[in-house]
Design a protein around this motif. Structure first.
Motif, PDB file in Angstrom:
ATOM      1  N   ALA A   8       0.841  -1.198   0.000  1.00 54.61           N
ATOM      2  CA  ALA A   8       0.000   0.000   0.000  1.00 54.61           C
ATOM      3  C   ALA A   8       0.871   1.240   0.000  1.00 54.61           C
ATOM      4  CB  ALA A   8      -0.922   0.007   1.217  1.00 54.61           C
ATOM      5  N   ILE A   9       0.453   2.226  -0.766  1.00 56.12           N
ATOM      6  CA  ILE A   9       1.145   3.514  -0.774  1.00 56.12           C
ATOM      7  C   ILE A   9       0.441   4.430   0.215  1.00 56.12           C
ATOM      8  CG2 ILE A   9       1.648   5.570  -2.140  1.00 56.12           C
ATOM      9  CD1 ILE A   9       2.213   3.799  -4.498  1.00 56.12           C
ATOM     10  N   ILE A  10       1.196   4.881   1.229  1.00 52.69           N
ATOM     11  CA  ILE A  10       0.596   5.586   2.357  1.00 52.69           C
ATOM     12  C   ILE A  10       1.245   6.947   2.557  1.00 52.69           C
ATOM     13  CG2 ILE A  10       0.057   5.447   4.821  1.00 52.69           C
ATOM     14  CD1 ILE A  10       0.326   2.406   4.589  1.00 52.69           C
ATOM     15  N   ASN A  11       0.411   7.977   2.766  1.00 55.27           N
ATOM     16  CA  ASN A  11       0.912   9.315   3.080  1.00 55.27           C
ATOM     17  C   ASN A  11       1.623   9.306   4.431  1.00 55.27           C
ATOM     18  OD1 ASN A  11      -1.600   9.737   1.240  1.00 55.27           O
ATOM     19  ND2 ASN A  11      -0.485  11.674   1.129  1.00 55.27           N
ATOM     20  N   GLY A  12       2.619  10.168   4.558  1.00 53.12           N
ATOM     21  CA  GLY A  12       3.466  10.178   5.739  1.00 53.12           C
ATOM     22  C   GLY A  12       2.748  10.300   7.066  1.00 53.12           C
ATOM     23  N   ASN A  13       1.827  11.269   7.181  1.00 52.27           N
ATOM     24  CA  ASN A  13       1.167  11.467   8.475  1.00 52.27           C
ATOM     25  C   ASN A  13       0.292  10.278   8.858  1.00 52.27           C
ATOM     26  OD1 ASN A  13      -0.478  12.313   6.275  1.00 52.27           O
ATOM     27  ND2 ASN A  13      -1.853  13.376   7.673  1.00 52.27           N
ATOM     28  N   TYR A  14      -0.350   9.649   7.879  1.00 50.95           N
ATOM     29  CA  TYR A  14      -1.196   8.502   8.181  1.00 50.95           C
ATOM     30  C   TYR A  14      -0.348   7.279   8.532  1.00 50.95           C
ATOM     31  CZ  TYR A  14      -5.039  11.287   6.282  1.00 50.95           C
ATOM     32  OH  TYR A  14      -5.956  12.279   6.052  1.00 50.95           O
ATOM     33  N   ALA A  15       0.799   7.136   7.897  1.00 46.78           N
ATOM     34  CA  ALA A  15       1.704   6.039   8.234  1.00 46.78           C
ATOM     35  C   ALA A  15       2.163   6.170   9.685  1.00 46.78           C
ATOM     36  CB  ALA A  15       2.911   6.042   7.303  1.00 46.78           C
ATOM     37  N   LEU A  16       2.507   7.380  10.089  1.00 46.89           N
ATOM     38  CA  LEU A  16       2.953   7.615  11.452  1.00 46.89           C
ATOM     39  C   LEU A  16       1.824   7.386  12.448  1.00 46.89           C
ATOM     40  CD1 LEU A  16       5.151  10.742  10.738  1.00 46.89           C
ATOM     41  CD2 LEU A  16       5.970   8.535  11.577  1.00 46.89           C
ATOM     42  N   ASP A  17       0.611   7.826  12.102  1.00 41.93           N
ATOM     43  CA  ASP A  17      -0.541   7.630  12.989  1.00 41.93           C
ATOM     44  C   ASP A  17      -0.819   6.145  13.219  1.00 41.93           C
ATOM     45  OD1 ASP A  17      -0.883  10.320  13.266  1.00 41.93           O
ATOM     46  OD2 ASP A  17      -2.638  10.476  11.963  1.00 41.93           O
ATOM     47  N   PHE A  18      -0.512   5.309  12.219  1.00 43.72           N
ATOM     48  CA  PHE A  18      -0.731   3.872  12.342  1.00 43.72           C
ATOM     49  C   PHE A  18       0.482   3.144  12.922  1.00 43.72           C
ATOM     50  CE2 PHE A  18      -4.612   4.416  10.076  1.00 43.72           C
ATOM     51  CZ  PHE A  18      -5.322   3.227  10.167  1.00 43.72           C
ATOM     52  N   GLY A  19       1.489   3.915  13.326  1.00 36.27           N
ATOM     53  CA  GLY A  19       2.662   3.315  13.941  1.00 36.27           C
ATOM     54  C   GLY A  19       3.569   2.583  12.968  1.00 36.27           C
ATOM     55  N   ILE A  20       3.499   2.955  11.701  1.00 31.93           N
ATOM     56  CA  ILE A  20       4.331   2.312  10.678  1.00 31.93           C
ATOM     57  C   ILE A  20       5.699   2.985  10.640  1.00 31.93           C
ATOM     58  CG2 ILE A  20       4.544   1.775   8.223  1.00 31.93           C
ATOM     59  CD1 ILE A  20       1.457   1.921   8.066  1.00 31.93           C
ATOM     60  N   ASP A  21       6.748   2.217  10.708  1.00 40.14           N
ATOM     61  CA  ASP A  21       8.111   2.745  10.677  1.00 40.14           C
ATOM     62  C   ASP A  21       8.483   3.085   9.240  1.00 40.14           C
ATOM     63  OD1 ASP A  21      10.797   3.312  10.806  1.00 40.14           O
ATOM     64  OD2 ASP A  21      11.351   1.503  11.912  1.00 40.14           O
ATOM     65  N   PRO A  22       8.773   4.359   8.922  1.00 44.37           N
ATOM     66  CA  PRO A  22       9.103   4.744   7.544  1.00 44.37           C
ATOM     67  C   PRO A  22      10.335   4.023   6.998  1.00 44.37           C
ATOM     68  CG  PRO A  22       9.584   6.529   9.083  1.00 44.37           C
ATOM     69  CD  PRO A  22       8.778   5.521   9.832  1.00 44.37           C
ATOM     70  N   LYS A  23      11.184   3.529   7.888  1.00 48.82           N
ATOM     71  CA  LYS A  23      12.387   2.831   7.441  1.00 48.82           C
ATOM     72  C   LYS A  23      12.069   1.459   6.844  1.00 48.82           C
ATOM     73  CE  LYS A  23      15.319   5.132  10.867  1.00 48.82           C
ATOM     74  NZ  LYS A  23      16.141   4.955  12.090  1.00 48.82           N
ATOM     75  N   THR A  24      10.845   0.968   7.061  1.00 48.41           N
ATOM     76  CA  THR A  24      10.453  -0.348   6.531  1.00 48.41           C
ATOM     77  C   THR A  24       9.863  -0.252   5.125  1.00 48.41           C
ATOM     78  OG1 THR A  24       8.203  -0.225   7.456  1.00 48.41           O
ATOM     79  CG2 THR A  24       9.935  -1.129   8.877  1.00 48.41           C
ATOM     80  N   ALA A  25       9.809   0.952   4.570  1.00 48.88           N
ATOM     81  CA  ALA A  25       9.209   1.137   3.242  1.00 48.88           C
ATOM     82  C   ALA A  25       9.930   0.329   2.171  1.00 48.88           C
ATOM     83  CB  ALA A  25       9.214   2.614   2.871  1.00 48.88           C
ATOM     84  N   VAL A  26       9.150  -0.211   1.248  1.00 49.68           N
ATOM     85  CA  VAL A  26       9.690  -0.978   0.120  1.00 49.68           C
ATOM     86  C   VAL A  26      10.179  -0.029  -0.978  1.00 49.68           C
ATOM     87  CG1 VAL A  26       9.117  -2.679  -1.656  1.00 49.68           C
ATOM     88  CG2 VAL A  26       8.154  -2.901   0.644  1.00 49.68           C
ATOM     89  N   ALA A  27       9.513   1.112  -1.126  1.00 43.78           N
ATOM     90  CA  ALA A  27       9.899   2.127  -2.113  1.00 43.78           C
ATOM     91  C   ALA A  27       9.399   3.480  -1.625  1.00 43.78           C
ATOM     92  CB  ALA A  27       9.313   1.798  -3.483  1.00 43.78           C
ATOM     93  N   SER A  28       9.991   4.546  -2.149  1.00 41.29           N
ATOM     94  CA  SER A  28       9.640   5.878  -1.659  1.00 41.29           C
ATOM     95  C   SER A  28       9.859   6.946  -2.721  1.00 41.29           C
ATOM     96  CB  SER A  28      10.488   6.218  -0.430  1.00 41.29           C
ATOM     97  OG  SER A  28      10.276   7.552  -0.009  1.00 41.29           O
ATOM     98  N   GLU A  29       9.091   8.039  -2.604  1.00 42.06           N
ATOM     99  CA  GLU A  29       9.415   9.246  -3.363  1.00 42.06           C
ATOM    100  C   GLU A  29      10.768   9.735  -2.859  1.00 42.06           C
ATOM    101  OE1 GLU A  29       5.318  11.619  -4.391  1.00 42.06           O
ATOM    102  OE2 GLU A  29       6.100  11.792  -2.353  1.00 42.06           O
ATOM    103  N   THR A  30      11.541  10.316  -3.737  1.00 40.15           N
ATOM    104  CA  THR A  30      12.861  10.785  -3.315  1.00 40.15           C
ATOM    105  C   THR A  30      13.054  12.280  -3.511  1.00 40.15           C
ATOM    106  OG1 THR A  30      13.729  10.119  -5.485  1.00 40.15           O
ATOM    107  CG2 THR A  30      13.997   8.568  -3.655  1.00 40.15           C
TER     108      THR A  30
END
Length: 281
Positions: A195-217
């Motif tokens: 799933a592609i998730i916006n930053g604030n919603y990922a953080l609200d769900f306790g998702i660690d951004p370092k675990t991302a499979v791919a990212s905007e750069t």
């Protein structure tokens, strides 16, 4: 008895004068309601809130659960400012609804990221796997560009900066898509492949951004987040001065410290060198 009475009267008069002086000298706070989305934004704004409070400016944060409501609330006068949208999404809302609101300052870049509980890399995707993406026009476009850069899909040559599903030329990985409101996408991680998730919603769900499979750069200008106000307010010099203080209070090292210390650099400052209110001062 007369001496006691005179003493009491004197004390009462003195207290009254001092009380009156104190009430006259006490500076009343200016209350500014500012719209945000996500708990992370509350943390990010704390240094600015503390700094502005010393100047008699009381910033009251108003939480919104999606990206559509803040601009409507700003247009209607329910809030004075909002600071939760990217430029491209904001411009789309203004154009679609003929809002009379505009950019007054730049805040941060928050990248979209692809997350998964089932795969560790793009190479593990199989035909038929499902990827959830946000369905708002600009977030959908950002998601598709991310997937194009990651090699999941191939966009048409003339797709532009804000592509749609119709701009997909081919899907080499054979994946499928499900489109949902951005705030609902994180809850689908248990069911979909990714799933592609916006930053604030990922953080609200306790998702660690370092675990991302791919990212905007690259933080392209149209993906910068902004602070917005009603256009009519900018003809008032006092309002412009007030808003300028708020923008500058946000654009400080203390805010960057929150980016780095609390969120591991997940957010980054952008456009702080640009005075978006210069024409109104």
């Amino acid at each position: 008895m007369k001496k006691i009475t005179k003493t009491l009267i004197g004390a009462i008069l003195t207290a009254g004068i001092l009380g009156s002086f104190a009430s006259c000298s006490k500076k009343e706070s200016v209350v500014v309601k500012l719209g945000i989305t996500g708990a992370a934004e509350e943390d990010i704004w704390q240094p600015a809130i503390a700094s502005l409070k010393k100047e008699g400016i009381d910033i009251q944060l108003v939480q919104f659960s999606d990206y559509v409501a803040p601009s409507r609330a700003l247009e209607d006068g329910d809030i004075e400012l909002h600071a939760c949208l990217s430029r491209v999404f904001f411009d789309s809302e203004v154009k679609s609804h003929n809002y009379h609101i505009q950019l007054i300052g730049n805040t941060l870049f928050s990248p979209l990221k692809l997350y998964s509980n089932k795969i560790k890399s793009i190479s593990e995707l199989k035909p038929g796997d499902v990827i959830a993406i946000p369905n708002e026009a600009t977030n959908e476009g950002r998601a598709l560009k991310l997937l194009d850069n990651a090699g999941v899909i191939k966009l048409k040559a003339g797709a532009g900066d804000n592509p749609t599903m119709d701009d997909i030329e081919s899907i080499p990985t054979g994946v499928k898509f499900t489109l949902l409101a951005a705030n609902l996408v994180p809850s689908t991680l248990v069911d979909v492949t990714a799933a592609i998730i916006n930053g604030n919603y990922a953080l609200d769900f306790g998702i660690d951004p370092k675990t991302a499979v791919a990212s905007e750069t690259k933080p392209a200008t149209f993906y910068w987040n902004l602070i917005a106000a009603r256009s009519a307010e900018l003809s008032n010099k006092k309002k412009v001065q007030l808003y300028d203080k708020i923008v500058k209070a946000f654009q400080t090292q203390e805010t960057i410290d929150v980016f780095n210390n609390q969120y591991g650099g997940f957010f980054s400052p952008v456009g702080w060198e640009i005075d978006e209110l210069a024409a109104y001062k």
